[in-house]
Design a protein around this motif. Structure first.
Motif, PDB file in Angstrom:
ATOM      1  N   ASN A 131      30.305  38.321  91.694  1.00  0.00           N
ATOM      2  CA  ASN A 131      29.109  38.443  90.406  1.00  0.00           C
ATOM      3  C   ASN A 131      29.989  38.855  89.445  1.00  0.00           C
ATOM      4  O   ASN A 131      29.237  39.893  88.632  1.00  0.00           O
ATOM      5  N   ASN A 148      30.019  37.773  86.439  1.00  0.00           N
ATOM      6  CA  ASN A 148      29.199  37.222  85.162  1.00  0.00           C
ATOM      7  C   ASN A 148      27.852  37.965  85.042  1.00  0.00           C
ATOM      8  O   ASN A 148      27.135  37.775  84.109  1.00  0.00           O
ATOM      9  N   THR A 149      27.413  38.605  86.301  1.00  0.00           N
ATOM     10  CA  THR A 149      26.059  39.276  86.433  1.00  0.00           C
ATOM     11  C   THR A 149      25.860  40.574  86.744  1.00  0.00           C
ATOM     12  O   THR A 149      24.978  41.343  86.309  1.00  0.00           O
ATOM     13  N   ARG A 183      31.103  38.058  80.126  1.00  0.00           N
ATOM     14  CA  ARG A 183      31.867  37.005  80.945  1.00  0.00           C
ATOM     15  C   ARG A 183      33.122  37.972  81.183  1.00  0.00           C
ATOM     16  O   ARG A 183      33.849  38.398  80.348  1.00  0.00           O
ATOM     17  N   CYS A 235      28.556  32.281  82.203  1.00  0.00           N
ATOM     18  CA  CYS A 235      28.532  33.585  81.703  1.00  0.00           C
ATOM     19  C   CYS A 235      27.185  34.180  82.084  1.00  0.00           C
ATOM     20  O   CYS A 235      26.312  33.503  82.744  1.00  0.00           O
ATOM     21  N   GLY A 236      27.013  35.535  81.831  1.00  0.00           N
ATOM     22  CA  GLY A 236      25.748  36.120  81.906  1.00  0.00           C
ATOM     23  C   GLY A 236      25.235  36.211  80.428  1.00  0.00           C
ATOM     24  O   GLY A 236      25.826  36.664  79.548  1.00  0.00           O
ATOM     25  N   VAL A 265      20.228  40.046  83.529  1.00  0.00           N
ATOM     26  CA  VAL A 265      21.437  39.170  83.255  1.00  0.00           C
ATOM     27  C   VAL A 265      21.031  37.761  84.000  1.00  0.00           C
ATOM     28  O   VAL A 265      21.108  37.715  85.140  1.00  0.00           O
ATOM     29  N   HIS A 266      21.053  36.859  83.192  1.00  0.00           N
ATOM     30  CA  HIS A 266      20.657  35.321  83.802  1.00  0.00           C
ATOM     31  C   HIS A 266      22.236  34.665  83.766  1.00  0.00           C
ATOM     32  O   HIS A 266      22.768  34.512  82.647  1.00  0.00           O
ATOM     33  N   GLU A 267      22.454  34.192  84.773  1.00  0.00           N
ATOM     34  CA  GLU A 267      23.595  33.418  85.186  1.00  0.00           C
ATOM     35  C   GLU A 267      23.572  31.952  84.764  1.00  0.00           C
ATOM     36  O   GLU A 267      22.716  31.387  85.344  1.00  0.00           O
TER      37      GLU A 267
END
Length: 981
Positions: free
Chosen positions: A486, A488-489, A537, A551-552, A597-599
């Protein structure tokens, strides 16, 4: 700080001036709470919360990790803490911190211990922490100053870290002599949470048991039992990055830990932890319950027969068992449960083999453990009966297996003892057998070493270590290994600190609750407009991310539900305003330090400041809402049917199903499962309104009958109440929550219970003793499960009817038996109501038994007929060799048995050609012809002639071959028999 007793350490061992362990613990907590403004917190359970890497809570700081990592939600209780003190229950057995194999060999290692600790989260630092510690030890506990030594971090040039002179100067300023302030390297005085994350220098306080004005500086950190560490003060000021470098933390924290057992040993003038009042009542209880001499505190060679070691092992392990079982960890077969099973095995072996104790000794010690620890940890008192009830059956079984009178059933004697007997002199014990004992049968390594040591044998350690490495590699290469992390999140601590210091607002996720029920009963979800605040990221924040990059996305507001509270995150997509034709799929959503945080995989360049519109996957969201509300209904129903003692242990809600783990005193019956389903059905039929509201956490916790799991909740917290408005639940003395489901919950829910439509429990099993897991489906999936169940029930009824008919054909009955077996597999693997599955499995088991019995009966009848014909043909001849029709080798063997039973002096060999071209062979030799005539040799000679194989014993044997060689085989059979008779 006023204390009602004298703390001065009396030179007389056990003198009247020595305080009790309870007084020592209480004084620590009061000192920090009353004199230095710390908030006293209860101990967290030893089952780790939200940290799958830990088997047990093994340090006081475990529950505060979110603070150190910066991931704590700003509205949670945890985020409000600045100064905290507590006494934490800890278990170190298994994993990185593992003291199991040392327990009993010395007088200071334990699997369970209490960690006294005080913490500062961005408040005070080195000067205040050292000052408080010195004040408590020397002024409150009145420990002589000349017996105390302090260590500090001496620096590490390879990491570019200089010596912690600030800490050194604090101690000198407090009056500690320079000869008692000692620098040590990284391995001794630099503490790290793990391979990455918060870390920092530490300072330790050591105590010299001997004293007398001597200088014991040379014995500090040298493993001397005379000079021991009693307190460790960690200054978290760095973060270890993935690359191995250290960065300064945005906020500095203090984390201290002092083992209560060692402190009590000092203050009660003892040299062994086991001589303190934390253990002496348990040791006395052990002596009363066994036939061994009284505990004398002996170690090593002086401890003849290892009796004293056994006392220490049992006293320590029973404390661990009590605490773990109270906190919901039961002896089992994986993870923490497997470790606890090993602890139980180890305790049982020392009880039965060394202490000669009768079965049930461990369970009889539970009241004494509760008496010693119950005041500090009330949950032990509350669950004392549960601990005794859970342990007793396991103990009886294990005692039976490992007692001297049942050696044949003991895993050691089956695997280890037999191997020892077969070993050549001067050889090492095979690593493979040791690994089997350790990994499969739950034997701790120290027990294996101990038992080998008693036989004067050594373990092949090098080979064993290779097996350990292979197992670790195999686990590392499992399904989880190749999955992306995880990165990116999960915001790192530095990125979180930058967001907070830059006043980037946390995400407003209240729009996730913005949905309505339309006129025709359909749920309507509104899109949400938001602004991109930042992109994340590769462990760093960015203002721009290019096309194709994962990315997040951090937004100022969102209607997406982030994974938490056991509910899966939403999925969906976002679009930039004015670009409706370009969709950015949202794959998962996570909450980190208040930021959602949206992946996303960017299909085009995304920038901070972009205006976007968010759309959740409505079908997936509605399915999660349905299953989450159904989970609350199920929780209520389980309590209603099984009793108020039923506590939730965990849950997981997905769009496909719901999973619910709960305490249970025994197996859940199928009748109880049906009752639970019926309670849920009644609530669905009532179509009760689901009321939700945010209220202050302190107010919410006063609600009678409130259901909450052991986790941190935000303040204010969301209450979900079925059928009763939240304001009614909150009124003083209201018992409304006792009659319906009222829970603290941040999840998304239906607005009416009727939308659940249906619930079917499709699985129920015990995870470990005392904890059951149910899996259920709702709505259309539940209806489908019931329909499938009805179809399978009809198929089972059909087979039952055919079984009642008179079937005289063996192939027909065998086909029916196969059909029963196939139905059994389908029933076991198909989603259907669990109570119905169990019901059908019981019927199918009976049918399978009946089919097998019928086949055997028909085979016997066929064999009897064939035997009668052959007896008439070969009346009283010493050898019968012939061919007969037989549908199977089993029938052919029965014909041979019948012939030999009715003509005991006859040796028989029969062949049976099959339609497939195979020839079956069965033979039996009269006992009068042994040992000259062997059935196994006879069958082998015949089947070899037919290019086949055979095997058996000197009396009976069977085999098969090719039909082309059958005539030659008959000749060979006769010639072989004639040569032996």
């Amino acid at each position: 700080l006023a204390v009602p007793w004298r703390w001065r350490c009396s030179p007389r061992r056990g003198g009247a001036a020595c305080p009790s362990a309870g007084q020592i613990r209480a004084a620590f907590l009061r000192f920090f709470e009353e004199r230095h403004g710390h908030r006293r917190l209860p101990s967290a359970p030893v089952r780790p919360r939200g940290d799958p890497r830990l088997l047990f809570v093994n340090a006081g700081m475990n529950q505060f990790k979110p603070i150190f990592l910066g991931t704590v939600h700003p509205r949670s209780e945890l985020a409000q803490h600045r100064r905290v003190v507590n006494s934490q229950k800890c278990v170190r057995a298994g994993g990185k911190h593992n003291d199991l194999e040392d327990v009993g060999r010395d007088t200071y290692h334990h699997t369970f211990f209490e960690m006294l600790g005080n913490w500062s989260f961005g408040d005070y630092f080195k000067e205040e922490a050292c000052s408080m510690a010195w004040e408590l030890l020397t002024e409150v506990y009145e420990i002589p100053r000349d017996r105390l030594y302090v260590t500090y971090f001496g620096g590490d040039p390879s990491l570019g870290l200089s010596a912690d002179e600030e800490c050194r100067d604090v101690w000198l300023h407090l009056g500690v002599p320079a000869s008692h302030v000692l620098p040590f390297p990284l391995k001794d005085n630099f503490w790290e949470m793990g391979d990455t994350g918060p870390c920092g220098p530490c300072t330790e306080i050591h105590y010299d048991h001997v004293g007398g004005g001597r200088n014991a500086a040379a014995l500090v950190n040298q493993g001397s039992p005379d000079v021991v560490e009693i307190w460790n003060l960690v200054f978290m000021q760095y973060s270890r990055e993935v690359e191995g470098n250290l960065l300064s933390l945005p906020q500095h924290h203090v984390d201290t830990g002092m083992g209560l057992e060692r402190l009590v040993t000092v203050l009660q003038n003892k040299r062994s932890n086991y001589d303190t009042d934390l253990f002496t009542p348990i040791l006395d209880a052990i002596h009363k319950g066994c036939r061994a001499p009284r505990y004398q505190g002996l170690v090593g060679d002086a401890d003849v027969g290892r009796v004293n070691m056994a006392y220490r092992v049992v006293a320590d392990h029973v404390r661990t068992l009590c605490v773990c079982i109270t906190d919901g960890i039961y002896p089992g077969f994986s993870g923490a449960e497997l470790v606890l099973r090993r602890i139980l095995r180890r305790a049982v072996r020392f009880c039965s083999e060394v202490l000669q104790a009768p079965p049930g000794l461990l369970a009889s010690l539970v009241p004494t453990v509760v008496e010693v620890l119950g005041d500090a940890y009330p949950e032990l008192t509350k669950n004392a009966n549960q601990v005794s009830n859970v342990e007793s059956p396991s103990l009886i079984i294990l005692m039976r297996h490992c007692s001297q009178g049942q050696k044949s059933a003991c895993p050691w004697d089956i695997a280890g003892g037999r191997t020892v007997q077969q070993m050549e002199p001067s050889t090492n014990f095979p690593a493979e057998v040791a690994w089997s004992l350790y990994g499969s049968l739950g034997f701790p390594l120290d027990l294996i070493d101990l038992m080998l040591e008693e036989k004067g044998i050594s373990l092949d350690s090098a080979a064993f270590n290779e097996l350990v490495l292979e197992d670790a590699k195999r686990k590392a290469g499992g399904p989880q290994a190749g999955q992306p992390g995880n990165t990116n999140t999960q915001l790192d601590v530095h990125s979180l600190a930058w967001l907070q210091s830059s006043n980037v607002p946390v995400t407003d996720d209240s729009p996730k609750y913005s949905y309505t029920l339309g006129q025709h009963g359909q749920y309507e979800f509104s899109p949400c407009q938001a602004t991109v605040l930042m992109l994340y990221r590769d462990q760093s924040l960015h203002e721009e991310v290019g096309a194709g990059q994962r990315c997040g996305v951090i937004l100022d507001r969102t209607n997406f539900y982030a994974e938490q509270g056991g509910q899966d995150s939403d999925q969906g997509y976002l679009i930039r305003l004015g670009q409706q034709d370009v969709l950015f799929p949202v794959e998962s959503v996570h909450l980190c330090g208040g930021y959602v945080v949206h992946e996303v995989t960017a299909v085009e360049t995304l920038r901070a400041g972009d205006q976007v519109q968010l759309f959740v996957d409505e079908a997936q969201r509605l399915a999660c809402m349905t299953n989450h509300t159904a989970t609350h209904l199920l929780n209520f129903a389980l309590r209603r049917v099984l009793g108020d003692h039923t506590e939730q242990r965990g849950s997981h809600v997905t769009a496909q199903q719901l999973r619910f783990d709960f305490d249970t005193k025994g197996h859940v019956t199928m009748e109880q499962l049906q009752q639970v389903e019926q309670v849920v059905q009644d609530l669905i039929q009532k179509n009760e309104a689901v009321h939700m509201a945010e209220v202050p956490l302190t107010l919410a916790r006063r609600v009678q009958g409130l259901r909450a799991v052991d986790e941190g909740y935000p303040d204010p917290v969301r209450i979900v109440s079925l059928g009763v408005p939240v304001e009614n639940v909150l009124t003083c003395d209201s018992e409304a929550a006792m009659q319906t489901s009222v829970e603290l919950c941040c999840g998304t829910h239906l607005l009416q219970t009727g939308s659940v439509e249906d619930l079917a429990i499709i699985s129920e099993r015990q995870l470990v003793r005392g904890i059951s897991r149910v899996i259920a489906v709702t709505g259309g999936r539940a209806k489908e499960a019931r329909e499938v169940g009805q179809c399978l029930a009809m198929e089972v009824d059909s087979v039952s009817l055919r079984m009642k008919q008179r079937i005289t054909s063996i192939p027909e009955m065998q086909n029916l038996s196969k059909e029963v077996g196939q139905l059994t597999k389908v029933v076991s693997s198909t989603a259907m109501p669990q109570w119905q599955r169990k019901e059908l499995q019981t019927i199918l088991k009976t049918l399978q038994r009946a089919a097998n019995t019928a086949i055997k009966k028909l085979e016997l009848q066929q064999a009897e007929k064939a035997a009668q014909v052959l007896l008439a043909k070969y009346c009283n001849q010493p050898v019968i060799i012939d061919t007969v029709p037989a549908d199977s080798l089993s029938i052919l063997m029965k014909v041979v048995n019948q012939l030999c039973d009715k003509s005991p002096g006859t040796s028989v060999l029969l062949l049976s050609p099959q339609a497939s071209g195979e020839v079956l062979c069965a033979c039996q030799v009269s006992k009068n012809c042994l040992p000259t005539f062997s059935a196994a040799d006879w069958a082998m000679a015949v089947c070899t002639q037919m290019e086949g194989k055979a095997g058996g014993s000197p009396i009976v044997a069977k085999g098969s071959g090719n039909a082309k060689g059958m005539h030659g085989a008959l000749t060979t059979a006769l010639e072989f028999a004639q040569s032996k008779l």
